[in-house]
Structures are given as structure tokens and as C-alpha cells.
Design an enzyme around this catalytic site. Sequence first.
Site, PDB file in Angstrom:
ATOM      1  N   ALA A 194     -14.603  39.977  10.317  1.00 19.34           N
ATOM      2  CA  ALA A 194     -14.086  39.754   8.966  1.00 19.34           C
ATOM      3  C   ALA A 194     -13.943  38.267   8.643  1.00 19.34           C
ATOM      4  CB  ALA A 194     -12.741  40.463   8.790  1.00 19.34           C
ATOM      5  N   THR A 195     -13.670  37.450   9.641  1.00 18.71           N
ATOM      6  CA  THR A 195     -13.566  36.006   9.381  1.00 18.71           C
ATOM      7  C   THR A 195     -14.885  35.490   8.814  1.00 18.71           C
ATOM      8  OG1 THR A 195     -11.989  35.717  11.198  1.00 18.71           O
ATOM      9  CG2 THR A 195     -13.143  33.749  10.434  1.00 18.71           C
TER      10      THR A 195
ATOM     11  N   ASN B 248      -2.115  42.092   6.846  1.00 16.59           N
ATOM     12  CA  ASN B 248      -2.101  42.224   8.293  1.00 16.59           C
ATOM     13  C   ASN B 248      -0.720  42.023   8.901  1.00 16.59           C
ATOM     14  OD1 ASN B 248      -3.147  39.602   7.187  1.00 16.59           O
ATOM     15  ND2 ASN B 248      -2.530  38.920   9.214  1.00 16.59           N
TER      16      ASN B 248
ATOM     17  N   GLN C 219      -7.906  45.328   7.447  1.00 20.07           N
ATOM     18  CA  GLN C 219      -6.831  46.237   7.882  1.00 20.07           C
ATOM     19  C   GLN C 219      -6.900  47.578   7.170  1.00 20.07           C
ATOM     20  OE1 GLN C 219      -4.647  45.729  10.279  1.00 20.07           O
ATOM     21  NE2 GLN C 219      -4.879  43.532  10.631  1.00 20.07           N
TER      22      GLN C 219
ATOM     23  N   ALA D 107     -14.677  45.742  12.981  1.00 21.80           N
ATOM     24  CA  ALA D 107     -14.613  46.951  13.811  1.00 21.80           C
ATOM     25  C   ALA D 107     -13.380  46.996  14.709  1.00 21.80           C
ATOM     26  CB  ALA D 107     -15.872  47.046  14.680  1.00 21.80           C
ATOM     27  N   HIS D 108     -12.879  45.825  15.123  1.00 26.56           N
ATOM     28  CA  HIS D 108     -11.913  45.849  16.225  1.00 26.56           C
ATOM     29  C   HIS D 108     -10.485  46.201  15.829  1.00 26.56           C
ATOM     30  CE1 HIS D 108      -9.774  41.840  16.030  1.00 26.56           C
ATOM     31  NE2 HIS D 108     -10.802  41.540  15.278  1.00 26.56           N
TER      32      HIS D 108
ATOM     33  N   THR E  67     -29.969  37.525  15.517  1.00 27.84           N
ATOM     34  CA  THR E  67     -30.353  38.831  16.042  1.00 27.84           C
ATOM     35  C   THR E  67     -29.196  39.820  15.922  1.00 27.84           C
ATOM     36  OG1 THR E  67     -31.858  37.799  17.600  1.00 27.84           O
ATOM     37  CG2 THR E  67     -31.150  40.046  18.120  1.00 27.84           C
TER      38      THR E  67
ATOM     39  N   CYS F 188       0.501  33.471  13.493  1.00 27.74           N
ATOM     40  CA  CYS F 188      -0.141  34.161  14.614  1.00 27.74           C
ATOM     41  C   CYS F 188      -1.109  33.263  15.373  1.00 27.74           C
ATOM     42  CB  CYS F 188      -0.834  35.433  14.152  1.00 27.74           C
ATOM     43  SG  CYS F 188      -2.109  35.169  12.941  1.00 27.74           S
TER      44      CYS F 188
HETATM   45  C1  LIG Z   1      -8.082  40.628  11.790  1.00 33.12           C
HETATM   46  C2  LIG Z   1      -8.228  40.162  10.397  1.00 33.12           C
HETATM   47  C3  LIG Z   1      -9.201  39.246  10.031  1.00 33.12           C
HETATM   48  C4  LIG Z   1     -10.127  38.611  11.039  1.00 33.12           C
HETATM   49  O1  LIG Z   1     -11.088  39.524  11.448  1.00 33.12           O
HETATM   50  P1  LIG Z   1     -12.057  39.173  12.677  1.00 33.12           P
HETATM   51  O2  LIG Z   1     -12.996  40.326  12.687  1.00 33.12           O
HETATM   52  O3  LIG Z   1     -11.176  39.104  13.882  1.00 33.12           O
HETATM   53  O4  LIG Z   1     -12.735  37.897  12.373  1.00 33.12           O
HETATM   54  C5  LIG Z   1      -9.307  38.885   8.703  1.00 33.12           C
HETATM   55  N1  LIG Z   1      -8.496  39.403   7.775  1.00 33.12           N
HETATM   56  C6  LIG Z   1      -7.531  40.293   8.086  1.00 33.12           C
HETATM   57  C7  LIG Z   1      -6.663  40.848   7.013  1.00 33.12           C
HETATM   58  C8  LIG Z   1      -7.361  40.700   9.401  1.00 33.12           C
HETATM   59  O5  LIG Z   1      -6.406  41.557   9.705  1.00 33.12           O
END
Ligand SMILES: *Cc1c(COP(=O)(O)O)cnc(C)c1O
Length: 390
Positions: free
Chosen positions: A74-75, A154, A182, A203-204, A243, A329
Site C-alpha cells: 500500500a505504501t 489504521n 485496512q 495483502a499482509h 517482474t 508507529c
Molecule cells: C499498513 C498500511 C499501509 C502500508 O502498507 P504496506 O503494504 O505495508 O506498504 C498504508 N496505509 C495503511 C492505512 C496501512 O494500514
Amino acid sequence: MSIRPIYLDCHATTPVDERVINAMLPYLKEHFGNPASINHMYGWEAEAAVKKSREILANSINATPEEIVFTSGATEANNLAIKGVAEAYFQKGQHIITVVTEHNAVIDPCKYLQTLGFEITFLPVQTDGLINLNELEKSLRPDTILVSVMAANNEIGVLQPLAEIGEICRERNVFLHTDAAQAIGKIPLDVQGMKIDMMSLTAHKIYGPKGIGALYVRRRHPRVQLAAQQHGGGHERGMRSGTLATAQIVGFAKATEIALESQESENQHLTLLRERLWKQISQLEGIYLNGHPTQRLTGNLNVSVEGVDGAALLLGLQSVMAVSSGAACSSATTAPSHVLTALGHSEKLAYATVRFGIGRFNTIEEIDRVGEHFVSTVHSLRKQGLKVRS
Ligand SMILES: *Cc1c(COP(=O)(O)O)cnc(C)c1O
């Protein structure tokens, strides 16, 4: 073996679901090909898996497969959306609107754009963490090119009214981006119904692997043009070269599929655990729930406690539970969380804050143990504090 603390930090990351691992393994082993290899079976197998995963992800948000751009998370998706629009549309306007409680992966790209001459409006939030829609409307200008508002916060789990925000932005012909890291899998998301033009996914946070995410980029009504932020082999229709990580992508799709299938039952499970925990710890005096009481993620419980030192509280909790504090955080800094101060908390109260991120694998027994230990830790810290003062 030492007993490990109970994991309650699911907004930071989640364990990978066994079913996700099993779906990924063949793509780390025999089907290891590069999805861009068009001359042999290894490539075709990988490409087929990516294609199927892309469809699953697109369907999950009511998009089309061509609208999914895979990223590392997401970053990166947030960076691509915000900087990509800024670079592609700067001649149309140089004003962007976002919110003070966004993740740093939105705030920092915006601050970077400020150094290039863009104007950024950081909307405040009300004490419940929600933005005021009238203020959003008032802050829109003829030169506004983008509004970026997160789906779910988050830290405090608050859900912003995306459909209403989408309505306002579409009416004014301004793109809407949402960081849904989230929210994906946990609440219904529909880019058509909610009039969303770009959406960041990862995904994580839903029991998938780290290092994979996606940006949804609308292709029509209206079409969003993005300037690539990473150049190379021209993958992902030129928007993001590199890739494709087949196994990660397969895991991401599997995690999303599971989350959607079990969305209702999982939300019930999380609500039950969350309410049970809140019932137990809200017996304490001077404890406050942060964020809107109902418009929030079911697995989030964020509380501030009066009369205790934040660092001492976390220290007292850590043998039993893995939770997050109200400090920023990024552990390099120890400033109080910008989200909590935006709610109007003092620095001291912001520090004395605990975020419980309850997840799929937590049990009632764990929650009871956590609640009990939390209450006794606060009691003993307050008792010590009285002794020190007298
Ligand atoms: C965890 C999070 C991110 C970052 O996501 P990554 O996949 O770890 O780069 C960005 N925005 C929110 C709201 C998140 O909770």
C-alpha cells in the site's frame, strides 16, 4: 519453550493463513517462471496464475482486471496514486486535499509534493475521527486535482463515509483516491457504487504475504492517467515496471478470496471479542474509547487511560500481549501519534494509549486473559503512582 505473548497487533500485520501458504507454494517451487516469458510453458503457467489472481482482486472491489496495477504494497500504491496524478495533471491544477489522520504513506508523499510547489489541504477530523463533509466541500477549489481519504484508519479503526465523499468528488470532477489497506476484505468495497477512482490495497493485513499490494486505477468514466514512478520493462501497462511476484500475487488473491467468503462470520467473531474485551476493561475509571463507537473496523479497539505513564503501561503489558502504543508507529521517533492528537488528546493521554488489533485467530480465552492482565496492570501502576506522589 517460553510462552509467547498473545498477538493483538493485526493493524500492523497479520500471520499468513495456512491456506494462503499452500496456494503460494507451487509458484515458489515448480511453477517458478517469469509471467512475462512468452516463449515457454514456465512463463505461461505463471502468467495464467497472475491473470486469475488479477480477476479475483478486481472482482472483489467491482473493478475490471485491467484496472489492477500490482505494487509492493500500500505504501507504493499510495505513492504511485498521489505523485502519479500530481505529475500527470499539474497543468490542470496543483491543489490536493487529504486528511490529518492519514497513514504516513499518504501524508509524506503529500508533504513531498508541497516542496515541489503543490498546495495541500489537510482536513481536520472531529473528535470521533470522522471528517466533516461540509468542510470537504468548502475546501474543493477549481485547481483541486485529487482528494485522498482513507477507507479505514489504521490506529482507531474509523471508517470514513466513502460513498458520500465519492459523490462530492465526482460532482466536482475531482479524482478520489482511497487508502484501503485496512479495509479490504473487512468491509464491502465497490469502486463503482462508491465512485472511487484509485484505491490502494495490500495483502499482509488480511493474512496474506508481505511485499505485495495493488493500486486500482479507473480506466473509464473518468479515465485516470498516471505518471509512472518506477521505470523499466514497461510492466503493468507502463505504470509500474518490475517482474511480477507470482507467488505473492497468488497469495494476495487467495487471502482476499478467504476474507470475502468469511467477511460476515469473521466480523461477527471480531465484534464478539472486541465487545467482550471492552466490557472487561471499561470497568476501569478514566478509560476512553478512541474513534467513532460504531462506524469502525470490528477488530479495532483503541483506548486511552488516565493516570498512568504510557511507557510503563506498555512495559507492564508486553509479557502477556503484543499490542501497539499511542506513540508514532515508526519507532525511530517517539512523538505521540498524530492521529490521537488530531482527536484533541493531550500528549500525555496520547502516550497512554493502547491499540488492540484483534484478528481471525484470536480466541475468547486469549481475550479474557488480556482483559484481566490489562486491568490489573493499570491498577498496580496507579497504586505505584499514588505512592510516588505521597
Ligand atoms: C499498513 C498500511 C499501509 C502500508 O502498507 P504496506 O503494504 O505495508 O506498504 C498504508 N496505509 C495503511 C492505512 C496501512 O494500514
